[in-house]
Design a protein around this motif. Structure first.
Motif, mmCIF file in Angstrom:
data_model
loop_
_atom_site.group_PDB
_atom_site.id
_atom_site.type_symbol
_atom_site.label_atom_id
_atom_site.label_comp_id
_atom_site.label_asym_id
_atom_site.label_seq_id
_atom_site.Cartn_x
_atom_site.Cartn_y
_atom_site.Cartn_z
ATOM 1 N N LEU A 165 0.832 -1.194 0.000
ATOM 2 C CA LEU A 165 0.000 0.000 0.000
ATOM 3 C C LEU A 165 0.870 1.249 0.000
ATOM 4 N N ASN A 180 -1.363 -0.874 -6.378
ATOM 5 C CA ASN A 180 -1.972 -0.177 -5.248
ATOM 6 C C ASN A 180 -1.498 1.264 -5.104
ATOM 7 N N LYS A 189 -5.792 -5.902 -7.650
ATOM 8 C CA LYS A 189 -5.071 -5.182 -6.607
ATOM 9 C C LYS A 189 -4.346 -6.141 -5.667
#
Length: 577
Positions: A165, A180, A189
């Motif tokens: 992330l 991401n 993702k």
């Protein structure tokens, strides 16, 4: 065993028009996992998402194509887990196949460098006189603000390939490929780092082919899919359709004996026949042995095993990794005992424990705290962070594991917002994360973490539960079903391997190998006798022969003295009331 609620997975009404040729049990299981069409069960490569949906891939491919054309020096910067190792191997092999002549890799030391691309690594490369023209990160880099900046100041171009992330800031890399990152429309993702690197290679191959610059004969990148499958399963990313394609294609290569010698050697030292393996074997047999190098020593050993062309060299390195794994198990066992003593000193029962656990011991090993956190999480059903001392004697490093319903990285962001500066750095996923802080701030962090967890969860979320697919009928309790389910995968995160539950008479029970419970079971409906085994129960268990048991299990096979019988692998059991 820790008491658990047994929940049954909802069985939605079957969408008409699909799965007509499937056995009823498979149609039922697939439907419960969200499958609504035959296409979702097709694992041919043509169903993979297009690499050109990945933001930044065109620029990354341009830089790599220039590196090949200009014979630039390229350095792959990996990570010290199985995804990082397989990503590094895929990058090294794939770029070489596509014509790159000068390529090497570097893996940060878990103990000296910490995670990812750091300024210290760049400084060391400069001191060694080994500065590359182009640096490619794999399975890391999205948070390497300072590391990328240090590289750019020395004139090094940087391509970041990652799947973690993204934070509020992105590094100033020449190209970033990460599904991401903000603004990326890529379908999956859930891609692992190794999947992202494989996509970069497929896009690079197309560019080179279109320009008439592809080596002859044309390289087959499909030869790398065994590595992609291993990294995808070992990193425990959700197995959406895209990832299931990667895993199934890789498993097919391994079963046919066409895998890298290192993967075949790791299976061999574990006593597994490559022709009959499943995704579970990648996750629980190969992955831990590969990870052990990065946990206790240097992941370069693991990468060397994956890159080895000689079966003899691969076997030598696989034996070394197996030794690391045995050592890791011993360390983990001792640390778990210490952690249980620490828990006992905090509270006499689960109800008195914090909702978010933060545990530290000055003698714990950095390389094993992630596994320890997972074990304690399983035992307590609480988000758990295990801390070990950093090399500087002032800071401590933590590894977190979460429970369903709690996004651990989001909780750490809350802690950081409420107590700025307590964590020097942090990052991770929904279910796993890492952080660094001063040992003197541990109490402050522990209280803040517990409060942030309490603000997110309810008491009901702390009740341990196990979800099953319901019972199997007498006809379904068979060797044929066990074989069918093994072939029906790949199973994994968010596409879980089937679990069933039922009520059984316990004809007999005994402890074998000090910790395992061997059972002879009979369904309460009176059908045939079945063997069962529950691993790692410990030596003291209830007398289920008096009460019977509700058993959560997977059907499997066991071969003894040339005869193969049905055996239930018991995940959980409790006395019948």
């Amino acid at each position: 065993m820790t008491p658990k609620k047994i929940l049954r997975r909802p069985q939605p009404d079957n969408t008409p028009g699909w799965g007509q040729d499937l056995p009823p049990i498979l149609r039922r299981l697939y439907s419960a996992r969200g499958v609504t069409s035959d296409a979702q069960l097709s694992y041919t490569l043509k169903h993979l998402a297009s690499p050109f949906e990945l933001r930044g891939i065109d620029r990354a491919v341009e830089l790599l194509a220039d590196a090949i054309a200009q014979n630039q020096r390229v350095l792959v910067l990996g990570d010290f887990d199985a995804d990082g190792a397989t990503s590094t191997a895929v990058a090294m092999l794939g770029l070489s196949m596509l014509g790159l002549k000068s390529i090497d890799f570097r893996v940060p030391s878990r103990f000296a460098d910490g995670y990812g691309l750091t300024p210290g690594i760049i400084e060391r490369l400069q001191d060694e006189g080994e500065l590359p023209d182009l640096l490619v990160t794999v399975d890391n880099g999205i948070s390497a603000i300072e590391g990328v900046s240090a590289a750019k100041k020395l004139g090094i171009k940087v391509v970041v390939t990652d799947h973690h992330l993204a934070g509020e800031m992105l590094p100033d890399a020449d190209a970033i490929v990460n599904p991401n990152q903000p603004g990326c429309a890529f379908l999956s993702k859930n891609a692992a780092g190794v999947g992202v690197m494989f996509y970069v290679l497929t896009a690079l191959r197309k560019k080179l082919r279109d320009a008439g610059r592809l080596p002859k004969p044309e390289p087959n990148l499909g030869n790398l899919l065994d590595l992609v499958a291993l990294g995808t399963v070992a990193d425990v990313v959700p197995l959406d359709h895209n990832n299931r394609i990667f895993v199934e294609q890789g498993l097919r290569r391994i079963r046919q004996g066409e895998a890298r010698p290192g993967i075949l050697a790791l299976l061999e030292v574990a006593g597994r026949e490559h022709g009959n393996i499943s995704s579970t074997d990648l996750g629980f047999v190969v992955g831990p042995r590969l990870n052990a190098a990065g946990r206790l020593d240097d992941m370069s050993v693991g990468i060397a095993c994956l890159l080895a062309d000689s079966p003899d060299e691969a076997r030598r390195l696989a034996r070394e990794l197996d030794t690391f794994n045995r050592e890791r198990r011993t360390i983990e066992k001792d640390m778990k005992t210490q952690a249980q003593d620490l828990l006992a000193s905090m509270s006499l029962d689960l109800e008195g424990l914090p909702w978010g656990l933060a545990l530290f011991d000055k003698d714990w090993h950095q390389g094993v705290i992630g596994i320890l956190a997972a074990r304690i999480r399983e035992q307590t059903h609480r988000p758990t962070i295990a801390f070990a001392p950093d090399e500087n004697g002032v800071d401590i490093k933590g590894s977190a594991r979460s429970i369903p319903g709690l996004h651990i990285r989001d909780v750490l962001a809350v802690v950081d917002a409420r107590h700025p500066g307590v964590m020097h750095k942090y990052g991770g996923h929904a279910m796993a994360a890492g952080m660094t802080l001063a040992q003197s701030d541990l109490d402050t962090f522990s209280d803040a973490f517990d409060q942030a967890v309490r603000d997110t969860l309810t008491a009901a979320d702390l009740e341990a539960a196990i979800t099953t697919d319901g019972p199997l009928s007498a006809d379904e309790l068979s060797l044929e079903t066990a074989a069918l389910l093994k072939r029906a995968g790949p199973w994994g995160q968010h596409f879980p391997e089937p679990l069933f539950d039922g009520e059984f008479r316990v004809v007999s029970q005994r402890i074998v190998g000090e910790n395992h419970l061997k059972l002879v079971l009979q369904p309460v409906d009176g059908s045939g006798i079945i063997d069962g085994i529950a691993f790692n129960t410990g030596p003291e268990v209830p007398d289920y022969t008096r009460t019977g048991a509700r058993v959560v299990y997977k059907p499997d096979s066991n071969t003894f003295r040339g005869r193969t019988n049905l055996q239930l692998l018991v995940d959980y059991l409790e006395p019948l009331s």
